[in-house]
Design a protein around this motif. Structure first.
Motif, PDB file in Angstrom:
ATOM      1  N   TYR A 151       2.642  14.659  -8.339  1.00  0.00           N
ATOM      2  CA  TYR A 151       3.579  15.754  -8.120  1.00  0.00           C
ATOM      3  C   TYR A 151       4.306  16.114  -9.407  1.00  0.00           C
ATOM      4  CZ  TYR A 151       7.220  18.449  -5.781  1.00  0.00           C
ATOM      5  OH  TYR A 151       8.073  19.447  -5.378  1.00  0.00           O
ATOM      6  N   THR A 152       4.594  15.134 -10.245  1.00  0.00           N
ATOM      7  CA  THR A 152       5.255  15.371 -11.527  1.00  0.00           C
ATOM      8  C   THR A 152       4.353  16.163 -12.465  1.00  0.00           C
ATOM      9  OG1 THR A 152       6.478  13.307 -11.267  1.00  0.00           O
ATOM     10  CG2 THR A 152       6.382  14.244 -13.477  1.00  0.00           C
ATOM     11  N   LEU A 153       3.057  15.829 -12.475  1.00  0.00           N
ATOM     12  CA  LEU A 153       2.105  16.565 -13.317  1.00  0.00           C
ATOM     13  C   LEU A 153       2.017  18.037 -12.899  1.00  0.00           C
ATOM     14  CD1 LEU A 153      -0.771  13.936 -13.646  1.00  0.00           C
ATOM     15  CD2 LEU A 153       0.880  14.632 -15.402  1.00  0.00           C
ATOM     16  N   ASP A 154       2.081  18.290 -11.617  1.00  0.00           N
ATOM     17  CA  ASP A 154       2.034  19.666 -11.135  1.00  0.00           C
ATOM     18  C   ASP A 154       3.283  20.456 -11.556  1.00  0.00           C
ATOM     19  OD1 ASP A 154      -0.393  19.229  -9.974  1.00  0.00           O
ATOM     20  OD2 ASP A 154       0.437  18.797  -7.984  1.00  0.00           O
ATOM     21  N   LEU A 155       4.420  19.810 -11.579  1.00  0.00           N
ATOM     22  CA  LEU A 155       5.679  20.487 -11.920  1.00  0.00           C
ATOM     23  C   LEU A 155       5.747  20.879 -13.401  1.00  0.00           C
ATOM     24  CD1 LEU A 155       8.304  18.377  -9.912  1.00  0.00           C
ATOM     25  CD2 LEU A 155       7.452  20.662  -9.390  1.00  0.00           C
ATOM     26  N   LYS A 156       4.978  20.154 -14.255  1.00  0.00           N
ATOM     27  CA  LYS A 156       5.040  20.449 -15.688  1.00  0.00           C
ATOM     28  C   LYS A 156       4.491  21.839 -16.022  1.00  0.00           C
ATOM     29  CE  LYS A 156       4.861  15.709 -17.422  1.00  0.00           C
ATOM     30  NZ  LYS A 156       4.091  14.713 -18.205  1.00  0.00           N
ATOM     31  N   ASN A 157       3.670  22.413 -15.125  1.00  0.00           N
ATOM     32  CA  ASN A 157       3.073  23.727 -15.369  1.00  0.00           C
ATOM     33  C   ASN A 157       4.007  24.877 -14.988  1.00  0.00           C
ATOM     34  OD1 ASN A 157       0.663  22.547 -16.241  1.00  0.00           O
ATOM     35  ND2 ASN A 157      -0.058  22.348 -14.114  1.00  0.00           N
ATOM     36  N   HIS A 190      12.643  20.280 -10.301  1.00  0.00           N
ATOM     37  CA  HIS A 190      11.659  19.347  -9.764  1.00  0.00           C
ATOM     38  C   HIS A 190      11.907  17.913 -10.248  1.00  0.00           C
ATOM     39  CE1 HIS A 190       8.635  22.850  -9.012  1.00  0.00           C
ATOM     40  NE2 HIS A 190       9.605  22.779  -8.109  1.00  0.00           N
ATOM     41  N   GLU A 191      12.328  17.753 -11.510  1.00  0.00           N
ATOM     42  CA  GLU A 191      12.633  16.408 -12.019  1.00  0.00           C
ATOM     43  C   GLU A 191      13.784  15.776 -11.225  1.00  0.00           C
ATOM     44  OE1 GLU A 191      11.339  16.838 -16.732  1.00  0.00           O
ATOM     45  OE2 GLU A 191      13.460  16.893 -16.128  1.00  0.00           O
ATOM     46  N   GLN A 192      14.765  16.616 -10.880  1.00  0.00           N
ATOM     47  CA  GLN A 192      15.863  16.101 -10.075  1.00  0.00           C
ATOM     48  C   GLN A 192      15.373  15.657  -8.695  1.00  0.00           C
ATOM     49  OE1 GLN A 192      18.956  15.575 -11.173  1.00  0.00           O
ATOM     50  NE2 GLN A 192      19.378  14.571  -9.194  1.00  0.00           N
ATOM     51  N   PHE A 211       0.828  -1.207   0.000  1.00  0.00           N
ATOM     52  CA  PHE A 211       0.000   0.000   0.000  1.00  0.00           C
ATOM     53  C   PHE A 211       0.862   1.257   0.000  1.00  0.00           C
ATOM     54  CE2 PHE A 211      -1.969   3.351   2.575  1.00  0.00           C
ATOM     55  CZ  PHE A 211      -3.072   3.658   1.777  1.00  0.00           C
ATOM     56  N   VAL A 212       1.926   1.234   0.849  1.00  0.00           N
ATOM     57  CA  VAL A 212       2.823   2.384   0.899  1.00  0.00           C
ATOM     58  C   VAL A 212       3.489   2.612  -0.452  1.00  0.00           C
ATOM     59  CG1 VAL A 212       4.966   3.249   1.919  1.00  0.00           C
ATOM     60  CG2 VAL A 212       3.203   2.208   3.371  1.00  0.00           C
ATOM     61  N   ALA A 213       3.921   1.516  -1.093  1.00  0.00           N
ATOM     62  CA  ALA A 213       4.600   1.646  -2.388  1.00  0.00           C
ATOM     63  C   ALA A 213       3.665   2.245  -3.439  1.00  0.00           C
ATOM     64  CB  ALA A 213       5.109   0.273  -2.841  1.00  0.00           C
ATOM     65  N   VAL A 214       2.434   1.760  -3.477  1.00  0.00           N
ATOM     66  CA  VAL A 214       1.463   2.284  -4.446  1.00  0.00           C
ATOM     67  C   VAL A 214       1.165   3.758  -4.172  1.00  0.00           C
ATOM     68  CG1 VAL A 214      -0.929   2.105  -5.243  1.00  0.00           C
ATOM     69  CG2 VAL A 214       0.438   0.037  -4.900  1.00  0.00           C
ATOM     70  N   SER A 215       1.018   4.091  -2.881  1.00  0.00           N
ATOM     71  CA  SER A 215       0.735   5.483  -2.514  1.00  0.00           C
ATOM     72  C   SER A 215       1.868   6.407  -2.939  1.00  0.00           C
ATOM     73  CB  SER A 215       0.517   5.587  -0.998  1.00  0.00           C
ATOM     74  OG  SER A 215      -0.596   4.812  -0.604  1.00  0.00           O
ATOM     75  N   VAL A 216       3.097   5.971  -2.734  1.00  0.00           N
ATOM     76  CA  VAL A 216       4.243   6.787  -3.113  1.00  0.00           C
ATOM     77  C   VAL A 216       4.274   6.997  -4.628  1.00  0.00           C
ATOM     78  CG1 VAL A 216       6.766   6.825  -3.226  1.00  0.00           C
ATOM     79  CG2 VAL A 216       5.614   6.178  -1.098  1.00  0.00           C
ATOM     80  N   VAL A 217       4.014   5.912  -5.389  1.00  0.00           N
ATOM     81  CA  VAL A 217       4.035   6.020  -6.852  1.00  0.00           C
ATOM     82  C   VAL A 217       2.963   7.011  -7.337  1.00  0.00           C
ATOM     83  CG1 VAL A 217       3.619   4.758  -8.996  1.00  0.00           C
ATOM     84  CG2 VAL A 217       5.022   3.741  -7.190  1.00  0.00           C
ATOM     85  N   ILE A 218       1.776   6.877  -6.764  1.00  0.00           N
ATOM     86  CA  ILE A 218       0.685   7.789  -7.154  1.00  0.00           C
ATOM     87  C   ILE A 218       1.032   9.239  -6.804  1.00  0.00           C
ATOM     88  CG2 ILE A 218      -1.702   8.416  -6.680  1.00  0.00           C
ATOM     89  CD1 ILE A 218      -2.304   5.457  -6.322  1.00  0.00           C
ATOM     90  N   SER A 219       1.613   9.410  -5.623  1.00  0.00           N
ATOM     91  CA  SER A 219       1.982  10.757  -5.192  1.00  0.00           C
ATOM     92  C   SER A 219       3.041  11.354  -6.101  1.00  0.00           C
ATOM     93  CB  SER A 219       2.493  10.715  -3.751  1.00  0.00           C
ATOM     94  OG  SER A 219       1.484  10.241  -2.880  1.00  0.00           O
TER      95      SER A 219
END
Length: 448
Positions: free
Chosen positions: A202-208, A217-219, A190-198
């Motif tokens: 977070y990556t989608l937010d950085l693209k803006n 942010h990619e780093q 569950f923790v692993a899935v949550s981290v991946v989703i997060s």
């Protein structure tokens, strides 16, 4: 800030899970260690009581021999045996702790000390030629030794029964551990899935954001992924330490402790000692198969070999077709013990005991031969005689189921006097037991 908080939340959850895993591992390890220590202490006590049991029987025989012949060798053997009894008694007193067996072990030590003191009085009376005192005292010590060894067997049986309960508790703990592993593995997933989703959100937010911020942010994302991979690796390593294969793979109490220390010789010794005890304490049936009698003899010989080293040799030849026959229980081991104690024990080297089993139609003959000091014709007559006025010779008594006891039980079992023959000639003593075919083999009677 909202994205960072959202990302930080599963990290906290993963840390909490890691702490929970560590706590469960510590608790499990402590519980298992406590159980091992308790079983180790119990096994050590039963081992010492076993030695005390054997030594008390041996000293009673030696005392009877000294009263009969008053030899220097028998007196020296008595003092040596007495020191061993005192040694085992002191060990039991030193290791006795506040548990459910404390009072019983104190009773055993007190009985052993009282027995030794009474034996000393008999030795003094014998030296002073006080015939009445040492004869009456010897009868008392026979009763004392019988009561003491019976009580030891009772306490050991209780401890072995509790050992089986430890085995059941261990199985329950292992089942609980497996359930814990499933829960922890689910939490880790569950923790692993949550981290991946997060991370994805977070990556989608950085693209803006701007190009510079995006690169930065990619780093940061790469760093987070590396930390996540290390975290998952730590979880897997911790789970592998909790694997049941690293804790217990066997449920045999004595062998388990020896195997944990890679002590194969001790493991084999404890298994044979347990076999002998369980056979002696096994049920109330008066009969068993000849195969089980021979297995008990093998275990007993192994213990004797460990105790006395290479002072004697033992060989066994048996007709396989005779081994499923029903015979009186404990009819062979006393003969082996008699052959050693009253036969070859006085030899410095070269002593041997040979056991053979052969079948001839209606009769199965078991012979126990040794090259010891032999028996006089008077002793042979007293052994074969039914009269009760010679039963307390002491010379024939071995473990409480001595040679005379075997003969009487054989006669009752087969309803005939022709159950034994003794031949002592050319430096060889051969005792032959005759088992009758009317007590048919299991394989021949079907539904016995």
């Amino acid at each position: 800030m909202r994205s960072e908080r959202f990302l930080f939340r599963p990290v906290l959850l993963s840390l909490f899970t890691a702490v929970a895993v560590a706590a469960v591992w510590v608790y499990t390890s402590m519980s298992q260690n406590m159980l091992v220590n308790e079983m180790s202490g119990m096994l050590y006590k039963t081992n010492i009581m076993t030695q005390l049991y054997i030594e008390i029987n041996s000293m009673q025989d030696i005392l009877g021999e000294y009263i009969s012949v008053s030899s220097t060798d028998s007196r020296n053997a008595y003092y040596k045996s007495q020191k061993q009894i005192e040694k085992y008694s002191h060990i039991l007193s030193d290791i006795n702790k506040s548990d459910s067996y404390e009072v019983k072990i104190e009773n055993i030590c007190a009985m052993a000390d009282s027995y030794c003191e009474r034996c000393d009085e008999i030795i003094d009376a014998k030296i002073c030629m006080d015939t009445q005192s040492y004869l009456s005292g010897f009868n008392e010590t026979q009763q004392q030794s019988s009561i003491t060894v019976s009580y030891i067997k009772y306490v050991v049986a209780m401890m072995l029964e509790n050992a089986d309960k430890y085995k059941e508790i261990t199985a329950r703990k292992q089942a609980q551990n497996r359930l814990n592993y499933i829960i922890l593995a689910s939490s880790a997933a569950f923790v692993a899935v949550s981290v991946v989703i997060s991370v994805k959100k977070y990556t989608l937010d950085l693209k803006n954001k701007s190009e510079i911020e995006r690169q930065l942010h990619e780093q940061e994302i790469k760093t987070l992924k590396m930390e996540n991979a290390l975290h998952e690796s730590d979880l897997l390593a911790l789970q592998s330490q909790m694997n049941p294969h690293f804790i217990f793979n066997t449920i045999n109490i004595g062998a388990k402790l020896a195997m944990l220390n890679s002590d194969n010789e001790t493991c084999e010794y404890l298994e044979n000692a347990a076999d002998v005890f369980r056979y002696n304490l096994k049920g109330t049936n008066p009969d068993t198969t000849l195969r089980e009698e021979l297995e008990n003899v093998k275990a007993y010989i192994y213990i004797m070999k460990i105790r006395f080293g290479d002072l004697f040799s033992f060989s066994l030849q048996a007709d396989e077709s005779a081994l499923e026959c029903r015979v009186p229980r404990m009819s062979l081991q006393p003969l082996i013990e008699n052959a050693y104690i009253h036969g070859i024990s006085s030899l410095e080297s070269g002593g041997f005991i040979r056991l053979s089993v052969c079948r001839d139609d209606d009769v199965i003959t078991v012979q126990v031969a040794n090259n010891g000091k032999g028996m006089s014709s008077e002793i042979i007559r007293s052994i074969m005689c039914r009269s009760s006025d010679i039963k307390s010779t002491g010379k024939n008594h071995t473990t409480g189921l001595g040679l005379r006891n075997v003969i009487e039980r054989m006669r009752l079992f087969y309803n005939t006097d022709d159950v034994i023959s003794i031949d002592c000639s050319d430096g060889l003593t051969v005792i032959s037991l005759k088992y009758r075919k009317e007590n048919e083999c299991v394989q021949d009677t079907g539904s016995r």
